[in-house]
Design a protein around this motif. Sequence first.
Motif, mmCIF file in Angstrom:
data_model
loop_
_atom_site.group_PDB
_atom_site.id
_atom_site.type_symbol
_atom_site.label_atom_id
_atom_site.label_comp_id
_atom_site.label_asym_id
_atom_site.label_seq_id
_atom_site.Cartn_x
_atom_site.Cartn_y
_atom_site.Cartn_z
ATOM 1 N N VAL A 81 6.479 38.549 83.274
ATOM 2 C CA VAL A 81 5.351 39.191 83.962
ATOM 3 C C VAL A 81 5.784 39.644 85.355
ATOM 4 C CG1 VAL A 81 3.048 38.837 84.932
ATOM 5 C CG2 VAL A 81 3.581 37.975 82.652
ATOM 6 N N SER A 82 6.520 38.790 86.070
ATOM 7 C CA SER A 82 6.945 39.135 87.435
ATOM 8 C C SER A 82 7.895 40.326 87.450
ATOM 9 C CB SER A 82 7.587 37.926 88.121
ATOM 10 O OG SER A 82 8.864 37.652 87.576
ATOM 11 N N GLN A 83 8.624 40.546 86.358
ATOM 12 C CA GLN A 83 9.540 41.684 86.255
ATOM 13 C C GLN A 83 8.845 42.922 85.683
ATOM 14 O OE1 GLN A 83 12.791 41.386 87.458
ATOM 15 N NE2 GLN A 83 11.880 39.472 88.152
ATOM 16 N N ASP A 84 7.551 42.817 85.397
ATOM 17 C CA ASP A 84 6.760 43.876 84.768
ATOM 18 C C ASP A 84 7.278 44.207 83.366
ATOM 19 O OD1 ASP A 84 4.509 45.557 84.750
ATOM 20 O OD2 ASP A 84 5.743 47.296 85.237
ATOM 21 N N GLU A 98 7.303 49.058 78.256
ATOM 22 C CA GLU A 98 8.493 49.814 77.830
ATOM 23 C C GLU A 98 9.756 49.226 78.452
ATOM 24 O OE1 GLU A 98 10.502 52.367 75.557
ATOM 25 O OE2 GLU A 98 8.317 52.262 75.541
ATOM 26 N N SER A 99 9.685 48.854 79.738
ATOM 27 C CA SER A 99 10.859 48.251 80.385
ATOM 28 C C SER A 99 11.178 46.892 79.760
ATOM 29 C CB SER A 99 10.658 48.132 81.897
ATOM 30 O OG SER A 99 9.513 47.369 82.194
ATOM 31 N N GLY A 100 10.154 46.179 79.315
ATOM 32 C CA GLY A 100 10.373 44.908 78.622
ATOM 33 C C GLY A 100 11.066 45.097 77.286
ATOM 34 N N ILE A 101 10.710 46.156 76.582
ATOM 35 C CA ILE A 101 11.361 46.463 75.301
ATOM 36 C C ILE A 101 12.841 46.754 75.528
ATOM 37 C CG2 ILE A 101 11.473 48.166 73.435
ATOM 38 C CD1 ILE A 101 8.360 48.298 73.665
ATOM 39 N N TYR A 140 0.861 32.116 75.961
ATOM 40 C CA TYR A 140 0.812 32.654 77.315
ATOM 41 C C TYR A 140 1.999 33.580 77.523
ATOM 42 C CZ TYR A 140 -2.483 28.886 78.205
ATOM 43 O OH TYR A 140 -3.568 28.055 78.147
ATOM 44 N N PRO A 141 1.824 34.601 78.339
ATOM 45 C CA PRO A 141 2.990 35.443 78.652
ATOM 46 C C PRO A 141 3.970 34.660 79.519
ATOM 47 C CG PRO A 141 1.096 36.110 79.972
ATOM 48 C CD PRO A 141 0.615 35.061 79.009
ATOM 49 N N ASP A 142 5.238 34.938 79.380
ATOM 50 C CA ASP A 142 6.263 34.289 80.169
ATOM 51 C C ASP A 142 6.126 34.722 81.633
ATOM 52 O OD1 ASP A 142 9.043 32.874 80.107
ATOM 53 O OD2 ASP A 142 9.311 34.683 81.308
ATOM 54 N N PRO A 143 5.999 33.772 82.584
ATOM 55 C CA PRO A 143 5.796 34.145 83.992
ATOM 56 C C PRO A 143 6.907 35.042 84.556
ATOM 57 C CG PRO A 143 5.362 31.812 83.679
ATOM 58 C CD PRO A 143 5.943 32.326 82.398
#
Length: 55
Positions: free
Chosen positions: A16-19, A36-39, A10-13
Amino acid sequence: MDDETGEFLYPDPWMVSQDYMRLKVVDGEPVIRITESGIEYLRGLLRSEGQGVQG
């Protein structure tokens, strides 16, 4: 499902909330995508951890 552990992934909640991460369905299969922001966020974490080890 993770082939090695047999557990569902599952994706980390918070991510996900931080996009930083998104869950999409592609051809009927769930796919976790890192934005891209996650990277950039993960690169920053790795840099800070790397500096801590060297210091």
